[in-house]
Structures are given as C-alpha cells and as structure tokens.
Write a protein that holds these residues in place. Structure first.
Motif, PDB file in Angstrom:
ATOM      1  N   VAL A  49       0.859  -1.188   0.000  1.00 30.79           N
ATOM      2  CA  VAL A  49       0.000   0.000   0.000  1.00 30.79           C
ATOM      3  C   VAL A  49       0.895   1.237   0.000  1.00 30.79           C
ATOM      4  O   VAL A  49       1.740   1.401   0.869  1.00 30.79           O
ATOM      5  N   VAL A  50       0.704   2.078  -1.002  1.00 32.42           N
ATOM      6  CA  VAL A  50       1.476   3.310  -1.136  1.00 32.42           C
ATOM      7  C   VAL A  50       0.550   4.487  -0.854  1.00 32.42           C
ATOM      8  O   VAL A  50      -0.521   4.598  -1.446  1.00 32.42           O
ATOM      9  N   VAL A  51       0.969   5.370   0.051  1.00 33.05           N
ATOM     10  CA  VAL A  51       0.184   6.547   0.399  1.00 33.05           C
ATOM     11  C   VAL A  51       0.903   7.779  -0.142  1.00 33.05           C
ATOM     12  O   VAL A  51       2.112   7.904  -0.029  1.00 33.05           O
ATOM     13  N   LEU A  93      -2.928   0.576  -4.254  1.00 35.11           N
ATOM     14  CA  LEU A  93      -2.455  -0.799  -4.265  1.00 35.11           C
ATOM     15  C   LEU A  93      -2.316  -1.196  -5.729  1.00 35.11           C
ATOM     16  O   LEU A  93      -3.278  -1.058  -6.493  1.00 35.11           O
ATOM     17  N   ASP A  94      -1.143  -1.617  -6.100  1.00 35.40           N
ATOM     18  CA  ASP A  94      -0.859  -1.954  -7.503  1.00 35.40           C
ATOM     19  C   ASP A  94      -1.189  -0.790  -8.441  1.00 35.40           C
ATOM     20  O   ASP A  94      -1.722  -0.974  -9.539  1.00 35.40           O
ATOM     21  N   GLY A  95      -0.920   0.430  -7.966  1.00 35.63           N
ATOM     22  CA  GLY A  95      -1.128   1.624  -8.777  1.00 35.63           C
ATOM     23  C   GLY A  95      -2.561   2.110  -8.873  1.00 35.63           C
ATOM     24  O   GLY A  95      -2.833   3.092  -9.553  1.00 35.63           O
ATOM     25  N   LEU A  96      -3.491   1.431  -8.190  1.00 36.97           N
ATOM     26  CA  LEU A  96      -4.902   1.819  -8.244  1.00 36.97           C
ATOM     27  C   LEU A  96      -5.333   2.431  -6.907  1.00 36.97           C
ATOM     28  O   LEU A  96      -4.970   1.917  -5.840  1.00 36.97           O
ATOM     29  N   PRO A  97      -6.133   3.516  -6.954  1.00 39.35           N
ATOM     30  CA  PRO A  97      -6.602   4.112  -5.704  1.00 39.35           C
ATOM     31  C   PRO A  97      -7.603   3.203  -5.004  1.00 39.35           C
ATOM     32  O   PRO A  97      -8.548   2.717  -5.634  1.00 39.35           O
ATOM     33  N   ILE A  98      -7.360   2.950  -3.716  1.00 40.02           N
ATOM     34  CA  ILE A  98      -8.257   2.069  -2.965  1.00 40.02           C
ATOM     35  C   ILE A  98      -8.835   2.736  -1.716  1.00 40.02           C
ATOM     36  O   ILE A  98      -9.812   2.244  -1.159  1.00 40.02           O
ATOM     37  N   ALA A  99      -8.225   3.837  -1.276  1.00 39.99           N
ATOM     38  CA  ALA A  99      -8.694   4.476  -0.043  1.00 39.99           C
ATOM     39  C   ALA A  99      -8.317   5.952  -0.048  1.00 39.99           C
ATOM     40  O   ALA A  99      -7.349   6.352  -0.692  1.00 39.99           O
TER      41      ALA A  99
END
Length: 173
Positions: A60-62, A111-117
């Motif tokens: 997870v990248v923020v 996550l994996d380059g897609l916005p999730i949160a």
C-alpha cells in the motif's frame, strides 16, 4: 429556521458517553440520532509517532494528491461509502470541495497503482483534524486506513502540529 427553510432533515450524532438520558430526551422530542460517534484526541510527535496503526502492508502506497486529482479522490471516497447509495452524490461533491479547501491535505492509498482508499488532513492552528477516511469495499482489511492514519500523523508532525483529533464509530478499528 435556516435548515427548515431549505427542507433539510434534522440529523443528530451523539457521543456514546452522553448517557441514556440524552437519548431518551431526544426520543421524547421526536428525534433519533443518525450515528453514535467518539471524538478522539491525542498528542503527536516523539514517542507517539512510532506507534503502528492497523495491519502493515508494504504494497500500500500513500501519497498526497494534487488538486488536479480531485475527481479521482472524490470518486474513490464515494465508492468507499457505496453501502449508502443515497449519499453518493453528496459524498462525491463534498469530496471535491474538501480537496480544494486551503487547510486540507488530501491523501490517497494505492495498491498496484490503483486508488483504494482516501483520507484528508486539515491543519488548523497547530491541530491536525483527520477526516475523510474511506476504503473501497473490495480493498478493505488490507491496511490502507492504517497506512493513511500513520501518513497523516507523520505529515502533521512535520508541519508542527502537536495534537491530532478525529471522530470514529464506537468499536471501529
């Protein structure tokens, strides 16, 4: 009168520590709370900054978003509230406005380059107000909100804030 003139519903949030008497008084007057909410406050910085939150997920990248990403942020936020479809337009609209507020720092977890949160941080007079937390249903329980919480507290500390505040549902993570 302001709300009545505009046809707005009466919505009350109550702190669960308010006691049964407050709930009973509201009930006798025809009101019903829409939510019970705890207001949480803590010092940040020093040892407090080293406390881990939630699950850790290095995938997870923020990051802080750019205002040009307001629509993506607002849509992701609204997806997180999809259990309440009657509020989709409201959440999307307020999300766009939140990103453009001068005191706000909007963040996204990917996550994996897609916005999730999503989450937002308001910095006002040395106090960090944490809000706008939302995770799309398919990505829940993967550590996104823990990562966003830690990132917001770190960012707030770097900006000189010493106190953080947020509200949360009783019993929530």
């Amino acid at each position: 009168a302001f709300y009545r003139q505009r046809g707005s519903a009466v919505n009350h949030e109550l702190c669960p520590l308010a006691g049964v008497g407050v709930y009973q008084l509201m009930s006798t007057r025809g009101y019903q709370p829409i939510e019970f909410t705890n207001v949480l406050c803590r010092e940040i910085g020093g040892e407090a900054a080293t406390v881990a939150f939630g699950q850790s997920n290095s995938a997870v990248v923020v990051r802080v978003i750019d205002v040009s990403e307001a629509e993506m942020w607002a849509q992701t936020s609204a997806q997180g509230w999809s259990a309440y479809p009657q509020f989709t337009d409201y959440i999307t609209g307020i999300g766009r406005n939140m990103v453009l507020t001068s005191s706000a720092v909007a963040m996204v977890a990917e996550l994996d380059g897609l916005p999730i949160a999503t989450a937002v941080l308001h910095l006002i007079d040395g106090i960090a107000l944490l809000a706008g937390a939302s995770t799309i249903p398919a990505a829940r329980r993967r550590g996104a909100q823990g990562a966003l919480l830690a990132a917001r507290l770190k960012y707030a500390e770097e900006q000189g804030c010493r106190l953080a505040m947020m509200s949360a549902l009783p019993g929530s993570d």
